[in-house]
Design an enzyme around this catalytic site. Structure first.
Site, short mmCIF file in Angstrom:
data_model
loop_
_atom_site.label_atom_id
_atom_site.label_comp_id
_atom_site.label_asym_id
_atom_site.label_seq_id
_atom_site.Cartn_x
_atom_site.Cartn_y
_atom_site.Cartn_z
N GLU A 132 -7.04 4.87 7.55
CA GLU A 132 -6.82 6.28 7.23
C GLU A 132 -8.04 6.86 6.54
OE1 GLU A 132 -3.06 5.62 5.30
OE2 GLU A 132 -2.22 5.10 7.26
N GLY A 139 2.24 2.41 10.71
CA GLY A 139 3.21 3.49 10.54
C GLY A 139 3.88 3.93 11.84
N SER A 182 3.17 -1.95 10.48
CA SER A 182 4.61 -2.05 10.74
C SER A 182 5.19 -3.43 10.47
CB SER A 182 4.93 -1.60 12.18
OG SER A 182 4.55 -0.25 12.36
N ASN A 202 0.87 -1.17 0.00
CA ASN A 202 0.00 0.00 0.00
C ASN A 202 0.91 1.23 0.00
OD1 ASN A 202 -1.80 2.04 0.51
ND2 ASN A 202 -2.33 1.37 2.59
N TRP A 203 1.04 1.83 -1.17
CA TRP A 203 1.99 2.95 -1.28
C TRP A 203 1.45 4.25 -0.69
CZ3 TRP A 203 4.15 2.58 -7.03
CH2 TRP A 203 4.75 1.33 -7.19
N LYS A 204 0.15 4.26 -0.40
CA LYS A 204 -0.49 5.48 0.15
C LYS A 204 -0.20 6.67 -0.78
CE LYS A 204 -0.23 3.35 4.64
NZ LYS A 204 -0.23 3.49 6.10
N GLU A 255 -5.64 -4.76 10.51
CA GLU A 255 -4.62 -3.73 10.74
C GLU A 255 -4.95 -2.97 12.02
OE1 GLU A 255 -2.56 -2.62 6.77
OE2 GLU A 255 -4.28 -1.32 7.03
N HIS A 258 -9.63 1.22 4.61
CA HIS A 258 -8.38 1.45 5.34
C HIS A 258 -8.64 2.43 6.49
CE1 HIS A 258 -4.33 2.71 6.31
NE2 HIS A 258 -3.94 1.58 5.75
N GLY A 305 2.74 -1.06 4.30
CA GLY A 305 2.84 0.37 3.97
C GLY A 305 4.29 0.75 3.77
N GLY A 306 4.92 1.28 4.82
CA GLY A 306 6.30 1.79 4.74
C GLY A 306 7.28 0.88 4.02
P1 PGA Z 1 2.66 0.36 7.66
O1 PGA Z 1 1.20 0.58 6.98
O2 PGA Z 1 3.20 -0.93 7.11
O3 PGA Z 1 3.47 1.56 7.24
O4 PGA Z 1 2.44 0.30 9.13
C1 PGA Z 1 0.34 -0.49 6.75
C2 PGA Z 1 -0.96 0.02 6.16
O5 PGA Z 1 -1.41 1.11 6.54
O6 PGA Z 1 -1.57 -0.64 5.31
#
Ligand code: PGA
Length: 255
Positions: free
Chosen positions: A98, A174, A214, A10-12, A168, A96, A235-236
């Site tokens: 967010e 993050g 994470s 997930n590149w956001k 999640e 998600h 994500g990251g």
């Molecule tokens: P993260 O994000 O790996 O940076 O914690 C995961 C996500 O939000 O899908």
């Protein structure tokens, strides 16, 4: 192997069209035609086309991070399922945290997208998870149950195995604070039980449940060894080829 492991990036809101194409080229150079793990990358809308081109003929699949459930019309700023399909998108992240937090998405709204995605040959990656306050209040499982039942309302028996669930915990996204394997497995098993109640054991056993929050090469092997953890939503660590490829390799080794 009843469930093929799935690693989704997930590149956001990161990577331009050019940078995204470079990143996936580096990824496919490393993983080649690895087929024991399903790999999906989810760039922002503006990089979908360049990434789709870079992925031509490759096993890595393309996902979007959101879409709108209506077919077309006066929805300024939105993108339809058909528009995504035209760019060879096969998966879409829905619900998600967010989007729930910053854009006020509710379970009912997310459910409309899940239903439309399934009717439009897009595979939903439905995200659920509790906040830190909810965990501390002891309501993790009830929060996850409400989100799961709300998100899956109206999803038929013959559709459920097309859906991917991502657990999640919001406090782990993050933040560098990964859930312990026991914390993650407890919720994954709970989700599998709920799916069993809703759809019966044979179908529930086929649904992939990803962990997200994470996840990185240093903790992936331990998480992926758990019985109900079928992959990761990353994500990251999906923003660099090296760490993403290591995660794909960890999933292959856990098969
Ligand atoms: P993260 O994000 O790996 O940076 O914690 C995961 C996500 O939000 O899908």
């Amino acid at each position: 192997m009843i469930r093929k492991k799935l690693i989704a990036g997930n590149w956001k809101m990161n990577k331009s069209a050019g940078d995204g194409a470079t990143l996936v080229k580096d990824i496919v150079d490393e993983i080649g035609r690895e087929t024991s793990v399903e790999v999906v990358v989810c760039p922002p809308f503006t990089a979908l086309e360049s990434v789709a081109k870079a992925l031509e003929g490759q096993a890595v699949k393309l996902g979007a991070q959101n879409f709108h459930h209506e077919k077309s019309g006066a929805y300024t700023g939105e993108i339809s399922a058909e528009m995504l399909r035209a760019l060879y998108v096969t998966h879409v992240i829905l619900g998600h945290s967010e989007r729930r937090t910053y854009f006020g998405e509710t379970d009912a709204f997310i459910n409309k997208k899940v239903i439309t995605a399934l009717a439009s040959q897009l595979k939903p990656i439905l995200c659920v998870g509790e906040t830190l306050a909810e965990r501390e209040a002891g309501s993790t499982l009830s929060v996850v149950q409400t989100q799961l039942e709300g998100g899956l309302k109206g999803v038929a028996l013959d559709q459920i195995t097309t859906v991917v669930i991502a657990y999640e915990p919001v406090w782990a996204i993050g933040t560098g604070k990964v859930a312990t394997t026991a914390q993650a497995q407890e919720v994954h098993a709970f989700i599998r039980d709920l799916l069993t109640k809703l759809y019966g054991a044979p179908l529930a056993q086929k649904v992939r449940i990803l962990y997200g929050g994470s996840m990185k090469p240093s903790n992936a092997a331990e998480l992926l060894a758990e019985k109900d953890i079928d992959g990761g939503l990353i994500g990251g660590a999906s923003l660099e080829a090296k760490s993403f490829v290591e995660l794909v390799k960890a999933a292959a080794a856990a098969n």
